[in-house]
Write a protein that holds these residues in place. Structure first.
Motif, PDB file in Angstrom:
ATOM      1  N   UNK A 130      60.971 -20.202   4.817  1.00  0.00           N
ATOM      2  CA  UNK A 130      60.645 -20.305   6.130  1.00  0.00           C
ATOM      3  C   UNK A 130      60.995 -19.079   6.981  1.00  0.00           C
ATOM      4  N   UNK A 131      62.309 -18.528   6.543  1.00  0.00           N
ATOM      5  CA  UNK A 131      62.877 -17.389   7.217  1.00  0.00           C
ATOM      6  C   UNK A 131      61.914 -16.153   6.713  1.00  0.00           C
ATOM      7  N   UNK A 132      61.398 -15.982   5.490  1.00  0.00           N
ATOM      8  CA  UNK A 132      60.808 -14.982   5.223  1.00  0.00           C
ATOM      9  C   UNK A 132      59.150 -15.082   5.821  1.00  0.00           C
ATOM     10  N   UNK A 133      58.516 -16.320   6.303  1.00  0.00           N
ATOM     11  CA  UNK A 133      57.505 -16.288   6.775  1.00  0.00           C
ATOM     12  C   UNK A 133      57.554 -15.742   8.217  1.00  0.00           C
ATOM     13  N   UNK A 134      58.613 -16.182   8.781  1.00  0.00           N
ATOM     14  CA  UNK A 134      59.065 -15.855  10.410  1.00  0.00           C
ATOM     15  C   UNK A 134      59.022 -14.326  10.366  1.00  0.00           C
ATOM     16  N   UNK A 135      59.725 -13.586   9.311  1.00  0.00           N
ATOM     17  CA  UNK A 135      60.160 -12.386   9.188  1.00  0.00           C
ATOM     18  C   UNK A 135      58.722 -11.401   9.414  1.00  0.00           C
ATOM     19  N   UNK A 136      57.593 -12.144   8.898  1.00  0.00           N
ATOM     20  CA  UNK A 136      56.211 -11.539   8.953  1.00  0.00           C
ATOM     21  C   UNK A 136      55.600 -11.500  10.196  1.00  0.00           C
ATOM     22  N   UNK A 139      55.246  -7.992  11.991  1.00  0.00           N
ATOM     23  CA  UNK A 139      54.221  -7.064  11.590  1.00  0.00           C
ATOM     24  C   UNK A 139      52.813  -7.658  11.781  1.00  0.00           C
ATOM     25  N   UNK A 140      52.482  -8.839  11.806  1.00  0.00           N
ATOM     26  CA  UNK A 140      51.120  -9.328  11.894  1.00  0.00           C
ATOM     27  C   UNK A 140      50.819  -9.483  13.693  1.00  0.00           C
ATOM     28  N   UNK A 141      51.751  -9.605  14.475  1.00  0.00           N
ATOM     29  CA  UNK A 141      51.804  -9.599  15.787  1.00  0.00           C
ATOM     30  C   UNK A 141      51.544  -7.936  16.438  1.00  0.00           C
ATOM     31  N   UNK A 142      52.184  -6.928  15.771  1.00  0.00           N
ATOM     32  CA  UNK A 142      52.079  -5.455  16.227  1.00  0.00           C
ATOM     33  C   UNK A 142      51.735  -4.773  14.817  1.00  0.00           C
ATOM     34  N   UNK A 143      50.672  -4.965  14.190  1.00  0.00           N
ATOM     35  CA  UNK A 143      50.243  -4.273  12.908  1.00  0.00           C
ATOM     36  C   UNK A 143      50.182  -2.710  13.104  1.00  0.00           C
TER      37      UNK A 143
END
Length: 313
Positions: A130-136, A139-143
């Motif tokens: 879950x921590x890894x998913x949150x860390x993404x 990048x997805x919000x400000x590509x």
């Protein structure tokens, strides 16, 4: 003279066409989830698209194409592929770490080296915690400009809705028998039983072959074919074969789960049976059951589920 594709693909034509149309439009979305059952070629599918984005003539380019050559060699500086790493004992870690994801985020902050694009791949997102998913999310919000992120998803766990809402999804399906057979034949896996056992997942079929699991397949298939009219001898032989080793148990379990998943496509009641079997698999690992104990428990839960469905009917 045309070259043999570096990554020849069977199936998934409509998904590729959809992506290529988005690329040609000039409005390519920055995040793509490529999902479907394991063993159907999702990694190969993404590698083809990544190479084309980075400058290969087409997804079907051969190794004579300099970009495809770098992608195949794992040496293209603008492609970062994130997958499970080995721990200090030389064994695969249980999940993709948050540090690996942060490394991918840093990769996207750099300027492209050769192609003008940056392509990142997480293979697979359901192997990330879950921590890894949150860390993404950042990048997805400000590509960054001219960057694209592929998230390969086997569907083994639910990924964060916040991730899914920020991505386009390409759903890849199981292959038909002819497509499966062609892939297996290319790897000199010619046993007709392996085609059926693969259930549209040639990667899974090759894994079975590597583990020497054809005997487990034959026994499991006989068991599944007789489920509605159970035969004690057939069940005993199948359970004994599944109990030979952890590899045999894994093959037996995958075949049972695959069979139930196929039933669930036309009868939603099998969805609960599938979940119950997954729980048995998890509990068996936690309790360190022997392969024969785990296989027997799986078979018992499967029978109970079938009986319950018949009573409801």
């Amino acid at each position: 003279m045309s070259q043999t594709p570096a990554y020849p693909m069977q199936g998934h034509a409509s998904a590729q066409e959809r992506f290529m149309a988005a690329l040609a439009s000039g409005r390519l979305h920055h995040g793509w989830i490529v999902e479907g059952p394991s063993g159907i070629g999702k990694s190969l599918f993404v590698r083809r698209l990544a190479a084309h984005i980075l400058g290969a003539a087409s997804p079907d380019a051969g190794l004579g194409d300099p970009v495809m050559q770098k992608v195949a060699a794992g040496s293209h500086p603008d492609l970062k592929w994130v997958t499970l790493e080995l721990n200090e004992k030389g064994q695969l870690r249980k999940d993709i770490s948050v540090d690996q994801v942060r490394g991918l985020n840093h990769f996207f902050s750099l300027r492209p080296g050769l192609s003008g694009w940056r392509v990142g791949v997480i293979d697979a997102i359901d192997q990330s915690n879950r921590s890894g998913m949150n860390a993404l999310l950042k990048t997805l919000e400000e590509p960054p400009d001219r960057s694209i992120l592929f998230l390969i998803n086997h569907g083994s766990i639910q990924i964060l809705p916040t991730l899914k809402s920020r991505c386009q999804t390409l759903r890849l399906s199981r292959l038909d028998d002819d497509q499966t057979s062609a892939i297996l034949a290319a790897h000199e896996a010619l046993d007709p039983m392996l085609v059926k056992a693969s259930m549209g997942r040639p990667g899974y079929g090759l894994d079975i072959l590597e583990k020497g699991g054809l005997d487990a397949i034959r026994s499991a298939q006989a068991l599944l074919q007789s489920l509605r009219q159970p035969k004690s001898q057939t069940a005993a032989v199948a359970l004994a074969a599944a109990g030979q080793s952890e590899a045999a148990l894994s093959i037996f379990t995958d075949m049972v789960l695959g069979w139930v998943a196929l039933q669930a496509e036309t009868d939603p009641r099998y969805g609960k049976v599938w979940l119950d079997l997954h729980e048995v698999r998890a509990v068996s690992k936690e309790l360190a059951l022997t392969p024969i104990q785990a296989a027997t428990k799986l078979y018992s839960v499967l029978q109970l589920g079938l009986k319950s469905n018949e009573e409801v009917s």
